[in-house]
Scaffold this motif. Structure first.
Motif, mmCIF file in Angstrom:
data_model
loop_
_atom_site.group_PDB
_atom_site.id
_atom_site.type_symbol
_atom_site.label_atom_id
_atom_site.label_comp_id
_atom_site.label_asym_id
_atom_site.label_seq_id
_atom_site.Cartn_x
_atom_site.Cartn_y
_atom_site.Cartn_z
ATOM 1 N N SER A 74 36.592 41.689 47.130
ATOM 2 C CA SER A 74 35.266 42.043 46.647
ATOM 3 C C SER A 74 34.156 41.488 47.550
ATOM 4 O O SER A 74 33.290 42.222 48.013
ATOM 5 N N CYS A 75 34.183 40.160 47.812
ATOM 6 C CA CYS A 75 33.109 39.568 48.620
ATOM 7 C C CYS A 75 33.524 39.380 50.076
ATOM 8 O O CYS A 75 32.721 38.953 50.898
ATOM 9 N N CYS A 95 38.346 35.384 42.009
ATOM 10 C CA CYS A 95 37.723 34.762 43.175
ATOM 11 C C CYS A 95 36.817 33.648 42.705
ATOM 12 O O CYS A 95 35.994 33.837 41.816
#
Ligand SMILES: [Zn+2]
Length: 102
Positions: A74-75, A95
């Motif tokens: 995601s990041c 995360c």
């Protein structure tokens, strides 16, 4: 072990330091993972009836899980996986940086 097959990781130590790679196999009993293109050993193979042809074969050697960091999809950052326990008791990796499910 919090790193599984199919995860993307970044190598923290050794000659492949800084490389991103996919986990092709996890070996939880030895706390090791095999990564695509990392820790490559050249094997000189003799021709066999099965392969027809000898030559140099790239073999990916296992590395210890402590030398890699999970990359969050995601990041896109190297992160540590946290565990969130759902209502039904199922454990979900998250995360620690952005909170997304891994
Ligand atoms: Zn994240």
């Amino acid at each position: 072990m919090r790193i599984h097959k199919g995860d993307t990781v970044i190598v923290l130590q050794g000659k492949d330091k800084g490389k991103r790679a996919e986990v092709v196999r996890a070996i939880p009993e030895r706390e090791r993972v095999i990564l695509e293109g990392v820790n490559v050993a050249k094997r000189h193979a003799k021709p066999t009836r099965a392969t027809q042809q000898g030559g140099i074969i790239d073999k990916f050697m296992p590395v210890h899980v402590s030398t890699v960091a999970l990359v969050c999809k995601s990041c896109n950052q190297p992160t540590r996986a946290g565990i969130r326990v759902e209502g039904d008791g199922e454990k979900v990796r998250v995360c620690k940086k952005c909170g997304a499910d891994l």
